[in-house]
Design an enzyme around this catalytic site. Structure first.
Site, PDB file in Angstrom:
ATOM      1  N   ARG A   4      -6.912-130.447 -22.804  1.00 52.82           N
ATOM      2  CA  ARG A   4      -6.783-129.009 -22.959  1.00 52.82           C
ATOM      3  C   ARG A   4      -7.906-128.257 -22.264  1.00 52.82           C
ATOM      4  O   ARG A   4      -8.963-128.826 -21.996  1.00 52.82           O
ATOM      5  CB  ARG A   4      -6.824-128.707 -24.437  1.00 52.82           C
ATOM      6  N   CYS A  26      -6.483-120.937 -25.292  1.00 48.62           N
ATOM      7  CA  CYS A  26      -6.529-122.307 -24.815  1.00 48.62           C
ATOM      8  C   CYS A  26      -5.179-122.728 -24.230  1.00 48.62           C
ATOM      9  O   CYS A  26      -4.169-122.094 -24.463  1.00 48.62           O
ATOM     10  CB  CYS A  26      -6.861-123.256 -25.964  1.00 48.62           C
ATOM     11  N   ASN A  71      -5.973-121.818 -30.690  1.00 47.31           N
ATOM     12  CA  ASN A  71      -6.032-120.585 -31.454  1.00 47.31           C
ATOM     13  C   ASN A  71      -4.631-119.986 -31.635  1.00 47.31           C
ATOM     14  O   ASN A  71      -3.817-119.998 -30.717  1.00 47.31           O
ATOM     15  CB  ASN A  71      -6.966-119.581 -30.754  1.00 47.31           C
TER      16      ASN A  71
END
Lengths: 329, 329, 329, 329
Positions: free
Chosen positions: A18, A2, A82
């Site tokens: 995002r 991400c 992540n």
């Protein structure tokens, strides 16, 4: 993987959002968690109650809102990205600390705090646990970026060495490794620039630029976290430096488009295509959540202030994943 | 600068379009040039008449349609991309050849031909001239990509050494230098892949990937024509190779988004921001022109077959450059 | 800046050495520090005495041997590499710890220890100080790589956060930032290989390699510490992996030549040329110090066991910096 | 593969030489071909006679000198570099042209001409043939760089499209593709510099250089012909631009060391290690041939003017491939 971004608009609003890069859908949709919403803390088995209403990208599991990213009514916003190989949670409850399951960190932040200033001292008291919402759902491997209406942002990382808080002056976050590694990595690229180099003479050979963009040659184009971090930080900086008066939602999406994952080009170890499932962008002052999806690039918006923030239940909105085209004839 | 792309959809349709990267608006909008539309060839001073109707991105100057890219009713499509330092036009009329002003090349192609097969032998007879549509408008510096409903595409470049036709097997075009240089340049990158490399051991050190995308490390991330060519060719190839069944309009825009110019990051020598003014995507079978703009990412569409192709005049459509958001509440 | 390397020869000997990259000569030459040599510890003002004899590249200041790199008679070897922006020394003496001026760290290590096993537990007791050998000589900004006859190596870094010891499994050290950052950075490059990729097909275009070396495309070619680290680790690994039976002194110099600084191409902020003043290579089993210089690529050697290691004084050897050519006729 | 270089020394002499990168030895050694040496032209079956004496790296096959690179007594020098996929020779004798087997091109050039000015007009008359010296030896796939005592150099390439002559203003040659492709490729790198960038501010984050060399970040570090061309052109230019007064034989070898192939890191398709077998450097004014080898970095020299240039036979010198170390004690 991400990429998260903050951006101040020309009108003085703060945008935060995002790219969500993942090889599968996780049944996500925009939802509003109302004030005084009750949920169980699976680490302590006690009931918690939200103070502030939240809008965000949510998966509801067992009536529990799992946030991917969100914004509360006070303008505090957070996203989890992540952080594999680094994220580490405790397995033991602490008597002195505030016990929060790692999967509930964003919910805890957004439901309780108004500003970074208010939040920061509480972070030290936090004990982040590896509790699960249910047996089918393993604990996440995340780090977080949090920002408020000042436009400042921080990064929170909990590794085996403990919890660390970084002031984030570049307004960007991607994935592993740790934030300070990425900041150091940027120092490799300080020779790059948005400015055009039109010509040079090497030995006695005149050399002209073949096209625009020569000052940026050397920036990596791949989709690893490190490369996305460099590109996003570069694009954000030069957008603000050169065109501060043109900053708006479109610019926000343009920057994240550059690091979005295109189907087919990034394969997971089990040979599936990692893609940018959605891109979100929250206006922190206005309480509006914008997003588009891989299959539908049209930007959708949901204004939390048009809803009853004292409702009893989470309200979910349709996830608009079908291409919406504006037919001009 | 610009990037053009062809892509076959999962349903068997052929998409063709481009990013238009330029630091200013040129008053463009989608327009339809009807059959039997008359215009003056400024090289020969004779009147020409279109055989096939055309939809494309147009600037009308002195009632003359200047095409940036377009598609005719037979599915033949063409785009002109900047080719500075290489494009060269003749200044003398030829008695044996077909005299066409360089700025009218696309109009000549799309108004007269149905397929590449039909077009190719005519290209040799062409004398491309440096005539101007008027005193204020210098001749363009372009090369062209042309494709038909077979999905094949060709590149036409006219330099001081003459006119050259290349079969384009990668389905991509950017800017200078010449197409064959770019093809050779791709050969530097054949070690790159969409596949993940998960780990390695260098000396006795175990090294794990930090995230997805390791197989593509080494691909350039800048906005020069050469780097955009490599990235687009990479993304197109691996999209088709890995996910042929998911190819559609969204995928087309995703690929071009990766090489789109973000405001602020690419500055011209006179210090203006080169940006992707619009992205177009034409469905060659259906005769539909899709596009979105820098300020409005929502895709607009215009179906040429909903219009009267035997009309007398060029029909222009509104250039939808204001952000269109889908409010969900 | 500098690059250090360890390499096991095909005959089972261990080589250790470095490039010394600096924009000026510091009056260096190979010297032998004998056993029981006395020198003053400028932090404690006490006299110290060497236990083991040392051969190394030395600058003698006020009869004090300042080591750049060296090897003791037991095969323990050490090099100091510039570590600007990170190295940090204490200014206060410690009562519990062993007080050593940072500039004497290598002398302390090599004069007192036989193996890494013996050294490691002592490192924790160390208090490294910012004392100066004299008023004209500021404390150095270094980190160190140490290796013994097992072929294992460690890196010692003392920053504001304290002293850290890293096991070095890649056998390489360059400069800032910290060693663990470089190790993480290697993980970006695990897709690279010495193997040739001969051809590929992108879309329908056949693409053949233009020459050998395609599997390594993406490795950075500049002279920053991070890039030199990646290249040296790559070259060392693939040399050992592919040609373990051809490892010798020549191979050692070939690897370091790849990251050596060429006059003119690396300019300091005050516009001087940073060059590789010398390259050293020590045979740890044999006690031989090899080196060549920027102006004289011929390798010189000095065998410490040919000298009286119980001598009273430091013995210095001529620094052979004039090109020595073998005239064949 | 290979890399060739020209360099003017501070004393006004001209150096020319190359890296010979190949995975096997071809029984090469330095030799002197005397004046009036007779050899058979295998295309025409006629006897040829050398006008000027030549020194060069030679393999003698059937009493015929096969040159890898060489210099004649007038200061004209030439090297052949591998040009696979592009080199093309004729199979038919021409009645109007000068018929020369491709493998004899260098011998023909060096034995007949004094300067580039004299040579250039003769090149057009050349018919380069695919004749073989014997059945075991296939025709070479080469292009050539030729230079004289003016310091100017040219590149000769014979492909299917015919023979082309390029003025070489960068003083460098590597391998495929064609020279003009490489020159165009350099234009991608004109933003790179030897100058240090010490710091920058991206958004509100101060970023300091981690070490020297930041201005050159983006230069490729691999061993493909394109990357070696860029690096060598960069190093040569900035050496001359910044340190013109320090140009000598050492500098020449330093530049070529940077692009030399290290054993293990470049593997051929049949899994052998491509290495830099030797590096040569000829002083065109003095008639001296310098070289060192992979196994012996000590530079050897042979002065052609110390030999009888009117001898009857080729004189071969020992190929000094055993490491020669200068023992200082």
């Amino acid at each position: 993987m991400c990429t998260a971004l903050t951006l101040k608009t020309s009108e003085g609003n703060h945008l935060f959002g995002r790219n969500m890069d993942i090889e599968f859908s996780f049944n996500q949709s925009v939802g509003i968690i109302p004030r005084s919403f009750e949920y169980k803390n699976m680490s302590t088995n006690e009931l918690e109650k939200t103070k502030y209403a939240i809008i965000g990208m949510i998966t509801v599991i067992d009536n529990h809102p799992m946030l991917a990213d969100g914004l509360n009514e006070k303008g505090l916003a957070c996203a989890g990205l992540n952080f594999p190989g680094y994220a580490h949670w405790e397995s033991e409850l602490s008597e002195e600390k505030i016990n929060v399951p790692a999967y509930d960190f964003m919910l805890w932040v957004l439901s309780n705090f108004e500003t970074l200033e208010e939040l920061k001292p509480e972070l030290e008291k936090l004990n982040l646990l590896d509790s699960r919402i249910n047996n089918l759902t393993p604990p996440p491997t995340l780090h977080w970026i949090i920002t408020d209406k000042t436009g400042q942002s921080i990064v929170i990382e909990k590794t085996k060495s403990g919890l660390r808080l970084f002031n984030n002056e570049v307004g960007v976050l991607t994935n592993s490794p740790t934030f300070d590694w990425h900041l150091t990595n940027l120092r490799q690229y300080i020779g790059l620039s948005s400015n055009q180099v039109t010509n040079a003479k090497w030995s006695t050979q005149e050399l002209k630029a073949l096209g625009q963009g020569v000052g940026c040659v050397g920036i990596p184009g791949d989709f690893t976290p490190a490369s996305r971090f460099v590109r996003t930080a570069f694009l954000r900086h030069f957008a603000l430096a050169n065109d501060k008066d043109s900053m708006n939602i479109s610019e926000f999406f343009h920057i994240l488009n550059n690091v979005a994952m295109v189907r087919g080009s990034v394969r997971t170890p089990d040979n599936r295509s990692d893609i940018t499932q959605y891109t979100s962008c929250m206006n922190q002052e206005k309480g509006i959540y914008y997003y588009n999806t891989y299959n539908n690039n049209n930007i959708n918006s949901i204004d939390m202030h048009k809803e009853d923030l004292n409702a009893k239940e989470i309200k979910l909105f349709n996830y608009e994943d079908t291409l919406k085209i504006n037919n001009q004839n």
